[in-house]
Scaffold this motif. Structure first.
Motif, PDB file in Angstrom:
ATOM      1  N   LYS A 135      52.932 -28.367  75.748  1.00  8.09           N
ATOM      2  CA  LYS A 135      52.738 -27.503  74.842  1.00  8.09           C
ATOM      3  C   LYS A 135      53.802 -27.241  73.856  1.00  8.09           C
ATOM      4  O   LYS A 135      53.910 -27.342  72.670  1.00  8.09           O
ATOM      5  N   LYS A 136      54.930 -27.078  74.528  1.00 11.89           N
ATOM      6  CA  LYS A 136      56.255 -26.846  73.689  1.00 11.89           C
ATOM      7  C   LYS A 136      56.724 -28.092  72.917  1.00 11.89           C
ATOM      8  O   LYS A 136      57.285 -27.953  71.920  1.00 11.89           O
ATOM      9  N   GLU A 137      56.164 -29.174  73.745  1.00 18.88           N
ATOM     10  CA  GLU A 137      56.674 -30.218  72.887  1.00 18.88           C
ATOM     11  C   GLU A 137      55.890 -30.677  71.633  1.00 18.88           C
ATOM     12  O   GLU A 137      56.175 -31.521  70.805  1.00 18.88           O
ATOM     13  N   GLY A 138      54.656 -30.011  71.584  1.00 18.72           N
ATOM     14  CA  GLY A 138      53.938 -30.127  70.490  1.00 18.72           C
ATOM     15  C   GLY A 138      52.612 -31.097  70.566  1.00 18.72           C
ATOM     16  O   GLY A 138      51.757 -31.248  69.846  1.00 18.72           O
TER      17      GLY A 138
ATOM     18  N   LEU B 123      46.395 -29.469  73.663  1.00 25.11           N
ATOM     19  CA  LEU B 123      45.624 -29.223  74.911  1.00 25.11           C
ATOM     20  C   LEU B 123      44.271 -29.408  74.666  1.00 25.11           C
ATOM     21  O   LEU B 123      43.585 -28.700  74.045  1.00 25.11           O
ATOM     22  N   LEU B 124      43.512 -30.887  75.059  1.00 28.54           N
ATOM     23  CA  LEU B 124      42.005 -30.943  74.783  1.00 28.54           C
ATOM     24  C   LEU B 124      41.064 -30.229  75.641  1.00 28.54           C
ATOM     25  O   LEU B 124      40.052 -29.751  75.540  1.00 28.54           O
TER      26      LEU B 124
ATOM     27  N   ILE C 232      43.732 -32.928  79.627  1.00 24.69           N
ATOM     28  CA  ILE C 232      43.963 -34.143  78.736  1.00 24.69           C
ATOM     29  C   ILE C 232      44.756 -33.475  77.409  1.00 24.69           C
ATOM     30  O   ILE C 232      44.380 -32.438  76.870  1.00 24.69           O
ATOM     31  N   PHE C 233      45.725 -33.953  77.247  1.00 24.89           N
ATOM     32  CA  PHE C 233      46.661 -33.806  76.017  1.00 24.89           C
ATOM     33  C   PHE C 233      46.309 -34.743  74.808  1.00 24.89           C
ATOM     34  O   PHE C 233      46.267 -35.891  75.166  1.00 24.89           O
ATOM     35  N   THR C 234      46.366 -34.387  73.697  1.00 19.85           N
ATOM     36  CA  THR C 234      46.274 -35.538  72.652  1.00 19.85           C
ATOM     37  C   THR C 234      47.544 -35.022  71.523  1.00 19.85           C
ATOM     38  O   THR C 234      48.306 -34.147  71.735  1.00 19.85           O
ATOM     39  N   ASN C 235      47.556 -35.844  70.740  1.00 17.61           N
ATOM     40  CA  ASN C 235      48.892 -35.963  69.919  1.00 17.61           C
ATOM     41  C   ASN C 235      50.176 -36.089  70.537  1.00 17.61           C
ATOM     42  O   ASN C 235      51.133 -35.451  70.094  1.00 17.61           O
ATOM     43  N   ALA C 236      50.037 -36.813  71.581  1.00 17.95           N
ATOM     44  CA  ALA C 236      51.193 -37.058  72.279  1.00 17.95           C
ATOM     45  C   ALA C 236      52.222 -38.129  71.556  1.00 17.95           C
ATOM     46  O   ALA C 236      51.303 -39.030  71.060  1.00 17.95           O
TER      47      ALA C 236
ATOM     48  N   VAL D 143      46.598 -36.095  81.807  1.00 16.89           N
ATOM     49  CA  VAL D 143      46.603 -37.349  80.829  1.00 16.89           C
ATOM     50  C   VAL D 143      47.012 -37.049  79.582  1.00 16.89           C
ATOM     51  O   VAL D 143      46.719 -36.154  78.868  1.00 16.89           O
ATOM     52  N   SER D 144      47.886 -38.024  78.769  1.00 18.44           N
ATOM     53  CA  SER D 144      47.991 -37.620  77.585  1.00 18.44           C
ATOM     54  C   SER D 144      47.367 -38.986  76.643  1.00 18.44           C
ATOM     55  O   SER D 144      47.558 -40.081  77.115  1.00 18.44           O
ATOM     56  N   VAL D 145      47.031 -38.498  75.556  1.00 19.67           N
ATOM     57  CA  VAL D 145      46.556 -39.713  74.580  1.00 19.67           C
ATOM     58  C   VAL D 145      47.650 -39.782  73.556  1.00 19.67           C
ATOM     59  O   VAL D 145      47.933 -38.648  72.896  1.00 19.67           O
ATOM     60  N   ILE D 146      47.873 -40.982  73.123  1.00 20.04           N
ATOM     61  CA  ILE D 146      48.702 -41.484  72.276  1.00 20.04           C
ATOM     62  C   ILE D 146      47.939 -42.423  71.201  1.00 20.04           C
ATOM     63  O   ILE D 146      47.472 -43.403  71.820  1.00 20.04           O
ATOM     64  N   SER D 147      48.013 -42.037  69.802  1.00 20.83           N
ATOM     65  CA  SER D 147      47.407 -43.020  69.032  1.00 20.83           C
ATOM     66  C   SER D 147      48.288 -44.153  68.479  1.00 20.83           C
ATOM     67  O   SER D 147      49.560 -43.653  68.152  1.00 20.83           O
ATOM     68  N   VAL D 148      47.771 -45.165  68.111  1.00 15.57           N
ATOM     69  CA  VAL D 148      48.532 -46.083  67.744  1.00 15.57           C
ATOM     70  C   VAL D 148      47.796 -46.912  66.797  1.00 15.57           C
ATOM     71  O   VAL D 148      46.606 -47.034  66.502  1.00 15.57           O
ATOM     72  N   LYS D 149      48.499 -47.892  65.869  1.00  6.70           N
ATOM     73  CA  LYS D 149      47.860 -48.411  64.746  1.00  6.70           C
ATOM     74  C   LYS D 149      47.610 -49.997  65.085  1.00  6.70           C
ATOM     75  O   LYS D 149      46.906 -50.681  64.309  1.00  6.70           O
TER      76      LYS D 149
END
Ligand code: NAD
Length: 526
Positions: free
Chosen positions: A379-382, A385-386, A403-407, A423-429
């Motif tokens: 949370k502190k890192e930004g 939490l989903l 589940i975290f997103t915007n990681a 688990v963290s979701v990381i978005s890529v292009k």
């Protein structure tokens, strides 16, 4: 098999030291309300030189059921002196065992597999009670042990070396395998039967004798496994088991010079300490992971979600191969996250013995606290939490699937092993970015890609820095005849299959010159 039956061996004649006796400890546990009032706890023993005996320390520690926090047994708090006694026993047994023909050793391993099969259900239940994983997973842990003992029994009729032409006439060249000697096995709690089985089966078929230290979170599983080996006919002194702390028992195994090889599975930090302190011995390290699943925009989404749910939350996220990062193509991120959260929220938390339960407890209180720390950090890192993020307010070490997103890759939650259902979701292009993100960690154990595009699949296989890559399957699911292990900080070992044999044997090169004259290799080649 009974949870409370062991051959009571001799109790060593030393005076009791000042530490708490087992009965004092039982009383203390009762006072702390973590043992039922009328429960007489079974005290389990060390196994040295074919006998069940007490530790020189005369102290015990409890093993706790993580689903209800009740003590399930007391175990010897082994110490350095116990390890040295075990090493002496292993040394005495070595000659006879190493000279036993490997196919005969294989017959004993096959018997182990048969006994494990017979006792599968009892062992699985016991494992669930001690470690927490749900019963179907505990059954598969025992099945893995059956598989590996069967496989290694067969190795008794192979243990192949190589033959190759010599560069000189009338000269024969080959390699043969020899046992290493006394090997130390140090294991974690998350596969308390399968991981010791991978190591024991390979070590024993190669003709080594063993000093085995299980995790202090799952000593009962180890005791029961050793009993099965004994019942199958493993001779006295060939396997010796010492329960107790890593800081004394583990440390002595690591540094003892008579122990010629060490096979360790556990955390990166302990592995690093071992690498620095083991001295000159063969060391195999199977360490942690921060495994990722890549989900491309052309993936079969329901299949990818099935894989993500299983990889992230199976075994409550406590697998070295668990996925704690999902790297998703931005085009499908929203759909993926929505469905992933729905599935996570549907998972039923509870005791592993209940058929309704999908997710069991974490192994201990520290594991719950560690998850909580990482929720705060995330949370502190930004990160956002989903779902999940909390312990359950009931007895037992339960933590919600989270589940975290915007990681982003630089966050601690994307870099460090949490070893829980987080688990963290990381978005890529693009695929290139996905592979860069996948590789942007110090670990390299397992990985997966979901894609329908064969070019994507092969590029991922080629470029991902990991010991294992799955295509269109989760990060979990090793088979015992294939190598298992990681790269980078995930370790140095390859267990399973023939590479598992390499971990536990020395290769000797043999030259036989039948020319009846002095030949000098390179000098005589011309
Ligand atoms: P851990 O490192 O805390 O303990 C593992 C074993 O090492 C235990 O038996 C412990 O008592 C012992 N130990 C601790 N300090 C020691 C020391 N100084 N010297 C010798 N032994 C010592 O790990 P854990 O919490 O039991 O297990 C979880 C970790 O194991 C996770 O990091 C997980 O990823 C990893 N793991 C890896 C694999 C793999 O095959 N790569 C498989 C399962 C678990």
């Amino acid at each position: 098999m009974s949870m409370c039956k062991e051959d009571k061996g001799r109790v060593r004649g030393k005076k009791r030291k000042n530490g708490a006796s087992s009965w004092l400890l039982v009383r203390r546990l009762h006072i702390l309300n973590i043992a039922p009032v009328h429960m007489k706890l079974m005290e389990h023993l060390l196994f040295i030189g074919g006998k069940w005996i007490k530790s020189y320390s005369e102290e015990t520690f409890p093993s706790i059921n993580p689903a209800n926090e009740l003590v399930i047994g007391l175990f010897q708090q082994g110490n350095e002196e116990d390890v040295r006694a075990a090493v002496d026993a292993a040394e005495s047994a070595y000659e006879a065992w190493s000279e036993t023909p490997a196919p005969k050793r294989g017959e004993i391993l096959l018997k182990v597999a048969q006994l494990l099969r017979k006792k599968k259900e009892e062992l699985a239940k016991l494992e669930t009670a001690e470690m927490g994983k749900v019963l179907p997973e505990a059954r598969s842990d025992v099945q893995e042990a059956i598989d590996v003992f069967e496989y290694m029994a067969g190795e008794g009729r192979r243990l192949f070396g190589n033959t190759t032409p010599s560069e000189l006439k009338s000269k024969f060249a080959c390699t043969i395998r020899r046992p290493i000697g006394i090997v130390g096995l140090i294991t974690p709690w998350n596969f308390p039967i399968a991981i010791p089985a991978w190591k024991l089966s390979a070590a024993l078929i190669c003709g080594n004798t063993v000093v085995f230290k299980p995790s202090s979170d799952t000593p009962l599983c180890a005791v029961e496994l050793v009993k099965i080996l004994v019942e199958a006919g493993v001779p006295s002194g060939v396997i010796n088991m010492i329960t107790g702390p890593g800081s004394s028992v583990g440390k002595e195994i690591v540094t003892n010079k008579k122990i010629r090889a060490l096979s360790f599975t556990g955390s990166r930090d302990t592995g690093e300490w071992i690498a620095q302190n083991a001295g000159i011995k063969k060391v195999g390290l199977e360490l942690g992971g921060k495994n990722a699943i890549i989900v491309m925009d052309d993936a079969d989404l329901p299949l990818a979600i099935d894989g993500a749910v299983w990889s992230a939350f199976g075994t409550t996220g406590q697998r070295c191969t668990a996925a704690s990062r999902i790297i998703v193509h931005e085009k499908i991120q929203k759909d993926f996250e929505t469905a992933f959260c729905v599935r996570a929220k549907q998972l039923v938390l509870g005791p592993g013995l209940s058929e309704k339960t999908d997710i069991g407890p974490l192994v201990n209180r520290q594991a719950v606290e560690k998850c909580e720390r990482y929720i705060d950090i995330g949370k502190k890192e930004g990160a956002k939490l989903l779902c999940g993020g909390k312990r359950l307010g009931i007895k037992g070490f339960f933590f919600e699937p989270t589940i975290f997103t915007n990681a982003t890759i630089d966050m601690k939650i994307s870099q460090q092993e949490i070893f829980g259902p987080v688990v963290s979701v990381i978005s890529v292009k693009s695929l290139e970015e996905a592979i860069d993100v996948c590789n942007s960690i110090e670990y390299g154990l397992s990985s997966a890609i979901y894609t329908k595009n064969i070019d994507n699949a092969f590029r991922a296989i080629e470029k991902i820095e990991a010991g294992i890559t799955y295509v269109n399957s989760s990060t979990i699911g090793s088979e015992v005849h294939l190598p298992f292990g990681g790269v980078k900080q995930s370790g140095t070992a390859r267990e399973g299959g023939i590479l598992g044999i390499d971990e536990f044997s020395e290769v000797k090169t043999v030259y036989i010159d039948y020319s009846s004259k002095l030949q000098k290799a390179q000098m005589d080649v011309g």
